[in-house]
Design a protein around this motif. Structure first.
Motif, PDB file in Angstrom:
ATOM      1  N   VAL A  68     -38.909  50.389 -16.609  1.00  0.00           N
ATOM      2  CA  VAL A  68     -37.602  50.234 -17.244  1.00  0.00           C
ATOM      3  C   VAL A  68     -36.900  48.989 -16.717  1.00  0.00           C
ATOM      4  CG1 VAL A  68     -35.279  51.218 -17.406  1.00  0.00           C
ATOM      5  CG2 VAL A  68     -37.280  52.672 -17.781  1.00  0.00           C
ATOM      6  N   ASN A  69     -36.928  48.798 -15.421  1.00  0.00           N
ATOM      7  CA  ASN A  69     -36.270  47.628 -14.821  1.00  0.00           C
ATOM      8  C   ASN A  69     -36.913  46.326 -15.291  1.00  0.00           C
ATOM      9  OD1 ASN A  69     -34.439  49.176 -13.375  1.00  0.00           O
ATOM     10  ND2 ASN A  69     -35.779  49.349 -11.593  1.00  0.00           N
ATOM     11  N   LYS A  70     -38.225  46.326 -15.394  1.00  0.00           N
ATOM     12  CA  LYS A  70     -38.928  45.129 -15.844  1.00  0.00           C
ATOM     13  C   LYS A  70     -38.577  44.813 -17.292  1.00  0.00           C
ATOM     14  CE  LYS A  70     -43.544  43.083 -16.236  1.00  0.00           C
ATOM     15  NZ  LYS A  70     -45.006  43.301 -16.006  1.00  0.00           N
ATOM     16  N   ALA A  71     -38.569  45.839 -18.149  1.00  0.00           N
ATOM     17  CA  ALA A  71     -38.224  45.633 -19.561  1.00  0.00           C
ATOM     18  C   ALA A  71     -36.784  45.160 -19.692  1.00  0.00           C
ATOM     19  CB  ALA A  71     -38.425  46.930 -20.341  1.00  0.00           C
ATOM     20  N   ARG A  72     -35.894  45.695 -18.856  1.00  0.00           N
ATOM     21  CA  ARG A  72     -34.489  45.283 -18.893  1.00  0.00           C
ATOM     22  C   ARG A  72     -34.347  43.803 -18.524  1.00  0.00           C
ATOM     23  NH1 ARG A  72     -32.439  48.769 -15.412  1.00  0.00           N
ATOM     24  NH2 ARG A  72     -31.948  50.308 -17.029  1.00  0.00           N
ATOM     25  N   GLN A  73     -35.071  43.389 -17.499  1.00  0.00           N
ATOM     26  CA  GLN A  73     -35.015  41.992 -17.080  1.00  0.00           C
ATOM     27  C   GLN A  73     -35.549  41.059 -18.154  1.00  0.00           C
ATOM     28  OE1 GLN A  73     -37.137  41.788 -13.374  1.00  0.00           O
ATOM     29  NE2 GLN A  73     -35.632  43.014 -12.255  1.00  0.00           N
ATOM     30  N   VAL A  74     -36.666  41.470 -18.781  1.00  0.00           N
ATOM     31  CA  VAL A  74     -37.248  40.652 -19.849  1.00  0.00           C
ATOM     32  C   VAL A  74     -36.262  40.535 -21.013  1.00  0.00           C
ATOM     33  CG1 VAL A  74     -39.056  40.579 -21.609  1.00  0.00           C
ATOM     34  CG2 VAL A  74     -39.639  41.172 -19.245  1.00  0.00           C
ATOM     35  N   TYR A  75     -35.623  41.633 -21.362  1.00  0.00           N
ATOM     36  CA  TYR A  75     -34.663  41.621 -22.466  1.00  0.00           C
ATOM     37  C   TYR A  75     -33.482  40.705 -22.152  1.00  0.00           C
ATOM     38  CZ  TYR A  75     -30.812  43.155 -25.429  1.00  0.00           C
ATOM     39  OH  TYR A  75     -29.734  43.173 -26.276  1.00  0.00           O
ATOM     40  N   ARG A  76     -32.955  40.826 -20.944  1.00  0.00           N
ATOM     41  CA  ARG A  76     -31.804  40.001 -20.573  1.00  0.00           C
ATOM     42  C   ARG A  76     -32.155  38.513 -20.562  1.00  0.00           C
ATOM     43  NH1 ARG A  76     -29.388  43.690 -15.571  1.00  0.00           N
ATOM     44  NH2 ARG A  76     -28.337  45.254 -16.893  1.00  0.00           N
ATOM     45  N   GLN A  77     -33.342  38.198 -20.063  1.00  0.00           N
ATOM     46  CA  GLN A  77     -33.770  36.797 -20.051  1.00  0.00           C
ATOM     47  C   GLN A  77     -33.960  36.275 -21.468  1.00  0.00           C
ATOM     48  OE1 GLN A  77     -37.302  36.825 -17.651  1.00  0.00           O
ATOM     49  NE2 GLN A  77     -36.187  37.118 -15.723  1.00  0.00           N
ATOM     50  N   THR A  78     -34.494  37.119 -22.337  1.00  0.00           N
ATOM     51  CA  THR A  78     -34.729  36.713 -23.728  1.00  0.00           C
ATOM     52  C   THR A  78     -33.415  36.494 -24.459  1.00  0.00           C
ATOM     53  OG1 THR A  78     -36.817  37.946 -23.805  1.00  0.00           O
ATOM     54  CG2 THR A  78     -35.793  37.366 -25.913  1.00  0.00           C
ATOM     55  N   ILE A  79     -32.517  37.456 -24.345  1.00  0.00           N
ATOM     56  CA  ILE A  79     -31.268  37.403 -25.097  1.00  0.00           C
ATOM     57  C   ILE A  79     -30.333  36.325 -24.565  1.00  0.00           C
ATOM     58  CG2 ILE A  79     -29.745  38.993 -23.852  1.00  0.00           C
ATOM     59  CD1 ILE A  79     -30.575  39.162 -27.600  1.00  0.00           C
ATOM     60  N   SER A  80     -30.445  36.037 -23.262  1.00  0.00           N
ATOM     61  CA  SER A  80     -29.546  35.025 -22.673  1.00  0.00           C
ATOM     62  C   SER A  80     -29.845  33.629 -23.196  1.00  0.00           C
ATOM     63  CB  SER A  80     -29.659  35.046 -21.149  1.00  0.00           C
ATOM     64  OG  SER A  80     -30.954  34.650 -20.729  1.00  0.00           O
ATOM     65  N   GLY A  81     -31.056  33.410 -23.697  1.00  0.00           N
ATOM     66  CA  GLY A  81     -31.416  32.102 -24.216  1.00  0.00           C
ATOM     67  C   GLY A  81     -31.125  31.927 -25.688  1.00  0.00           C
ATOM     68  N   ILE A  82     -30.477  32.919 -26.284  1.00  0.00           N
ATOM     69  CA  ILE A  82     -30.156  32.878 -27.717  1.00  0.00           C
ATOM     70  C   ILE A  82     -28.644  32.740 -27.881  1.00  0.00           C
ATOM     71  CG2 ILE A  82     -30.263  34.161 -29.889  1.00  0.00           C
ATOM     72  CD1 ILE A  82     -32.710  35.613 -28.733  1.00  0.00           C
TER      73      ILE A  82
END
Length: 314
Positions: free
Chosen positions: A189-203
């Motif tokens: 869950v923590n890994k998926a959350r980090q990936v999501y935040r990194q992805t969305i922050s670049g948009i």
């Protein structure tokens, strides 16, 4: 399902006793200091317990399921013909036995990956003398015990009788394993959350909602298995809608010659199309999510839906 014959009952008894012996020995050895030969023995015995117990489950239903070339005897199977000795000269591979058991019982399906992992370690030990390291020995035994417990539950075999003096040690392994599953689920869950935040922050902010909508449309694509039912829940990693998958299971109990059917839904896994989180049934349950429907709740919902589908106003 053909009723067990005297021959199949004898075979089932042998398979159960042999699986019991290997499982107890594996638990005993797991509590000793690591040595090369002990590690080899643990790997072999854990794999043997998994193979023999899953084959016992299949033989309990029909001995012909154990034949490697079972399709050659299909006519006998559908016509209720006798089981001949040549049917079992060459039995099916252990991993195939596990897969068939998983298809037959949803309670085994959630253990299929772990059981296969045990067999891989067993094969490496038997064929290449590759002893699992100390850290892996504990995982192998834990996966074996969890698989054994799943089969015992399906077959209504007493866990305490199966393990005997090793029952407490085996249950301790199960508890440690459950704790490790919970840790693994939280890590995912923590890994998926980090990936999501990194992805969305670049948009750009004004485009984020559109991107999420596109990702959300991938829900069916991310379904990594065929599920009998799905339910929408809030993703524990990104907060968007995820899907929980459920398998339908039917058990038949013989009541003085009259079949009694018991059915229900078992949680098979969880997936989120937005952040990519994937959990199996054990991991999803370990998170203890508030909005995760139980199997009984899914059954109730399906019953109501089916009733509505059948209703045709005049």
């Amino acid at each position: 399902m053909a009723p067990p014959t005297a021959t199949s009952l004898e075979l089932c008894d042998r398979l159960l006793l042999a699986a019991q012996f290997h499982a107890r020995e594996a638990v005993t050895l797991a509590g000793k200091d690591w040595t090369f030969t002990n590690a080899l023995d643990v790997a072999y015995r854990s794999g043997a317990a998994v193979e023999l117990l899953t084959k016992k489950l299949l033989a309990q239903r029909d001995m012909r399921l154990l034949a490697r070339a079972a399709h050659e005897h299909l006519l006998d199977a559908v016509s209720g013909g006798p089981v001949r000795a040549e049917h079992l000269k060459t039995t099916l591979d252990a991993k195939v036995a596990v897969s068939l058991a998983a298809q037959a019982e949803a309670g085994i399906a959630v253990r299929e990956k772990g059981a296969r992992d045990v067999l891989l370690v067993r094969n490496a030990a038997v064929h290449l003398a590759a002893a699992p390291p100390e850290s892996q020995v504990q995982i192998v035994v834990a996966e074996m015990v969890a698989t054994v417990e799943a089969v015992l539950a399906v077959e209504a075999v007493s866990s305490s009788e199966f393990w005997g003096e090793q029952h407490d040690a085996a249950m301790k392994i199960v508890r440690r394993y459950a704790a490790s599953v919970a840790v693994g689920a939280r890590t995912a869950v923590n890994k998926a959350r980090q990936v999501y935040r990194q992805t969305i922050s670049g948009i750009p902010a004004d485009s984020q909602e559109s991107v999420v909508e596109v990702l959300q449309s991938r829900a069916l694509v991310l379904t990594h298995r065929f599920a009998d039912e799905m339910a929408g829940i809030v993703c524990p990693a990104c907060g968007h809608e995820a899907s929980a998958f459920y398998d339908f299971e039917v058990d038949v109990e013989d009541d003085h010659g009259e079949p009694i059917y018991h059915s229900g839904f078992l949680l098979a896994g969880l997936a989120c199309p937005v952040c990519g989180l994937h959990l199996d049934g054990e991991e999803a349950e370990a998170l203890d999510l508030d909005d995760l429907p139980s199997g009984a709740e899914i059954a109730d919902a399906v019953g109501e839906r089916d009733a509505e589908d059948r209703y045709e106003p005049e």
